[in-house]
Design a protein around this motif. Structure first.
Motif, short mmCIF file in Angstrom:
data_model
loop_
_atom_site.label_atom_id
_atom_site.label_comp_id
_atom_site.label_asym_id
_atom_site.label_seq_id
_atom_site.Cartn_x
_atom_site.Cartn_y
_atom_site.Cartn_z
N PRO A 9 0.82 -1.21 0.00
CA PRO A 9 0.00 0.00 0.00
C PRO A 9 0.85 1.26 0.00
O PRO A 9 1.94 1.29 0.57
CB PRO A 9 -0.80 -0.13 1.31
N PHE A 10 0.34 2.28 -0.69
CA PHE A 10 1.05 3.55 -0.79
C PHE A 10 2.45 3.35 -1.38
O PHE A 10 3.44 3.80 -0.81
CB PHE A 10 1.11 4.24 0.57
N ASP A 11 2.51 2.66 -2.50
CA ASP A 11 3.77 2.44 -3.19
C ASP A 11 4.10 3.70 -3.99
O ASP A 11 3.55 3.94 -5.07
CB ASP A 11 3.65 1.23 -4.12
N PHE A 12 5.04 4.50 -3.47
CA PHE A 12 5.34 5.78 -4.10
C PHE A 12 6.13 5.63 -5.39
O PHE A 12 6.32 6.60 -6.11
CB PHE A 12 6.09 6.69 -3.11
N ASP A 13 6.59 4.43 -5.69
CA ASP A 13 7.27 4.20 -6.95
C ASP A 13 6.38 3.52 -7.97
O ASP A 13 6.84 3.02 -8.99
CB ASP A 13 8.53 3.36 -6.71
N ALA A 14 5.05 3.50 -7.69
CA ALA A 14 4.09 2.92 -8.63
C ALA A 14 2.99 3.94 -8.89
O ALA A 14 3.22 5.14 -8.88
CB ALA A 14 3.53 1.61 -8.07
N VAL A 122 4.10 12.41 6.36
CA VAL A 122 5.15 11.40 6.30
C VAL A 122 5.04 10.39 7.43
O VAL A 122 5.02 9.18 7.21
CB VAL A 122 6.55 12.06 6.33
N MET A 123 4.93 10.87 8.66
CA MET A 123 5.10 9.99 9.82
C MET A 123 3.95 9.01 10.00
O MET A 123 4.11 7.98 10.68
CB MET A 123 5.31 10.81 11.09
N HIS A 124 2.78 9.27 9.41
CA HIS A 124 1.69 8.31 9.58
C HIS A 124 1.93 7.01 8.80
O HIS A 124 1.16 6.07 8.93
CB HIS A 124 0.33 8.92 9.21
N PHE A 125 3.01 6.94 8.03
CA PHE A 125 3.39 5.68 7.40
C PHE A 125 4.27 4.83 8.31
O PHE A 125 4.64 3.70 7.93
CB PHE A 125 4.14 5.95 6.08
N ALA A 156 -5.42 9.38 14.49
CA ALA A 156 -6.35 8.28 14.73
C ALA A 156 -7.76 8.80 15.00
O ALA A 156 -7.95 9.91 15.52
CB ALA A 156 -5.87 7.44 15.90
N HIS A 157 -8.73 7.99 14.65
CA HIS A 157 -10.15 8.31 14.84
C HIS A 157 -10.48 8.33 16.33
O HIS A 157 -10.38 7.31 17.01
CB HIS A 157 -10.97 7.22 14.14
N PRO A 158 -10.89 9.49 16.88
CA PRO A 158 -11.18 9.56 18.32
C PRO A 158 -12.59 9.11 18.68
O PRO A 158 -12.92 8.96 19.85
CB PRO A 158 -10.99 11.05 18.62
N GLY A 159 -13.44 8.92 17.68
CA GLY A 159 -14.82 8.51 17.95
C GLY A 159 -15.70 9.69 18.31
O GLY A 159 -15.26 10.83 18.43
N GLY A 160 -16.99 9.42 18.46
CA GLY A 160 -17.95 10.46 18.78
C GLY A 160 -18.79 10.83 17.57
O GLY A 160 -18.36 10.73 16.42
N LYS A 161 -20.05 11.27 17.84
CA LYS A 161 -20.98 11.56 16.75
C LYS A 161 -20.51 12.70 15.87
O LYS A 161 -20.68 12.66 14.64
CB LYS A 161 -22.35 11.86 17.33
N GLY A 162 -19.92 13.72 16.48
CA GLY A 162 -19.46 14.85 15.68
C GLY A 162 -18.37 14.44 14.70
O GLY A 162 -18.40 14.83 13.53
N TRP A 163 -17.43 13.67 15.20
CA TRP A 163 -16.36 13.18 14.33
C TRP A 163 -16.93 12.29 13.23
O TRP A 163 -16.54 12.40 12.07
CB TRP A 163 -15.33 12.42 15.15
N ASP A 164 -17.85 11.41 13.58
CA ASP A 164 -18.45 10.51 12.60
C ASP A 164 -19.17 11.28 11.50
O ASP A 164 -19.10 10.93 10.32
CB ASP A 164 -19.43 9.55 13.28
N GLU A 189 -9.04 1.10 1.43
CA GLU A 189 -8.33 -0.17 1.65
C GLU A 189 -6.86 0.10 1.98
O GLU A 189 -6.28 -0.52 2.87
CB GLU A 189 -8.44 -1.05 0.41
N GLN A 190 -6.27 1.05 1.26
CA GLN A 190 -4.87 1.40 1.52
C GLN A 190 -4.70 1.95 2.93
O GLN A 190 -3.76 1.60 3.64
CB GLN A 190 -4.40 2.44 0.51
N ILE A 191 -5.62 2.84 3.33
CA ILE A 191 -5.54 3.44 4.66
C ILE A 191 -5.62 2.37 5.74
O ILE A 191 -4.88 2.42 6.74
CB ILE A 191 -6.65 4.50 4.83
N ALA A 192 -6.50 1.40 5.53
CA ALA A 192 -6.71 0.36 6.54
C ALA A 192 -5.46 -0.45 6.81
O ALA A 192 -5.22 -0.89 7.94
CB ALA A 192 -7.85 -0.56 6.11
N VAL A 193 -4.63 -0.66 5.79
CA VAL A 193 -3.46 -1.51 5.96
C VAL A 193 -2.14 -0.76 5.91
O VAL A 193 -1.10 -1.29 6.32
CB VAL A 193 -3.43 -2.64 4.91
N GLY A 194 -2.15 0.49 5.42
CA GLY A 194 -0.89 1.19 5.17
C GLY A 194 -0.61 2.40 6.03
O GLY A 194 0.51 2.93 6.00
#
Length: 233
Positions: A9-14, A122-125, A156-164, A189-194
């Motif tokens: 996921p998130f292949d920066f060379d593709a 950058v750092m979230h990878f 990261a997702h903090p939860g709560g109705k407003g955020w949702d 899908e990329q976000i979920a695994v990458g």
């Protein structure tokens, strides 16, 4: 999308790297406005001919903003992706105050100390298994005491109705900006695994552990937060 895209996921060379500039503007409202604000903060510690470290320079969005607003600054861009940094190199061929370093940050010498730095999306990878903290400490080790650092990442997702409610609108915003539906689905899908997103409080804890002080949030767009801070000492 191919199996290669899913397995890396998130292949920066593709394909992801090739379409990054269009994608990020579709999914992150305010992306272009973020840079002039950042430059304004950096001028606090970066003199007219000072040096700025751009970590994860990619195809050069930050470098373009920095160059346009502060043309005499000496910029050092670091990125491990050959394809993205080559795109950046072609875009700024002949720039008299630009050095591009292909590789990870730990391969850049610590002898030269910078007056300011940026690390944008950058750092979230990196996983929070010591990798995030090591990354931040590597940035700090290359800064002068008191230098301004600008940091932007997904949190990261903090939860709560407003955020949702807010995040439920994200898809509509992206599609209205031209992102194809199938690309949106694949992005999720990329976000979920990458991506390895930490909460806001944990991020600020990491900044302080790495040697940064005066940590202040100044930007938020959906689940992305921008901070400014100073190197201690």
């Amino acid at each position: 999308m191919s199996g290669k895209d899913w397995n890396a996921p998130f292949d920066f060379d593709a394909e992801y790297g090739e379409g990054y500039d269009l994608l990020i503007r579709a999914i992150l409202p305010g992306y272009d406005d973020f840079f002039p604000t950042s430059v304004g903060f950096l001028t606090v510690t970066v003199p007219g001919d000072g040096q700025v470290l751009v970590v994860g320079c990619g195809t050069g969005s930050e470098i373009k903003a920095l160059r346009n607003l502060q043309p005499k600054w000496h910029l050092t861009g670091v990125d491990p992706s050959p394809r993205m940094i080559n795109t950046c190199r072609r875009q700024f061929a002949g720039h008299p105050h630009l050095t591009l370093h292909e590789g990870y940050l730990n391969t850049l010498s610590t002898h030269n100390k910078f007056d300011g730095s940026t690390a944008i999306l950058v750092m979230h990878f990196l996983e929070d298994d010591g990798s995030k903290l090591s990354f931040l400490r590597q940035i700090r080790a290359r800064l002068r005491p008191g230098a301004i650092h600008i940091h932007l990442d997904a949190v990261a997702h903090p939860g709560g109705k407003g955020w949702d409610t807010m995040m439920g609108s994200w898809r509509r915003i992206a599609l209205e900006r031209g992102l194809p539906e199938n690309r949106w689905v694949f992005l999720q899908e990329q976000i979920a695994v990458g991506l390895f997103r930490s909460g806001e409080k944990r991020m600020e804890e990491l900044f302080r552990l790495a040697g940064f002080v005066e940590v202040q949030r100044f930007f938020m767009s959906l689940h992305h937060i921008g901070w400014l801070m100073r190197a201690d000492g």
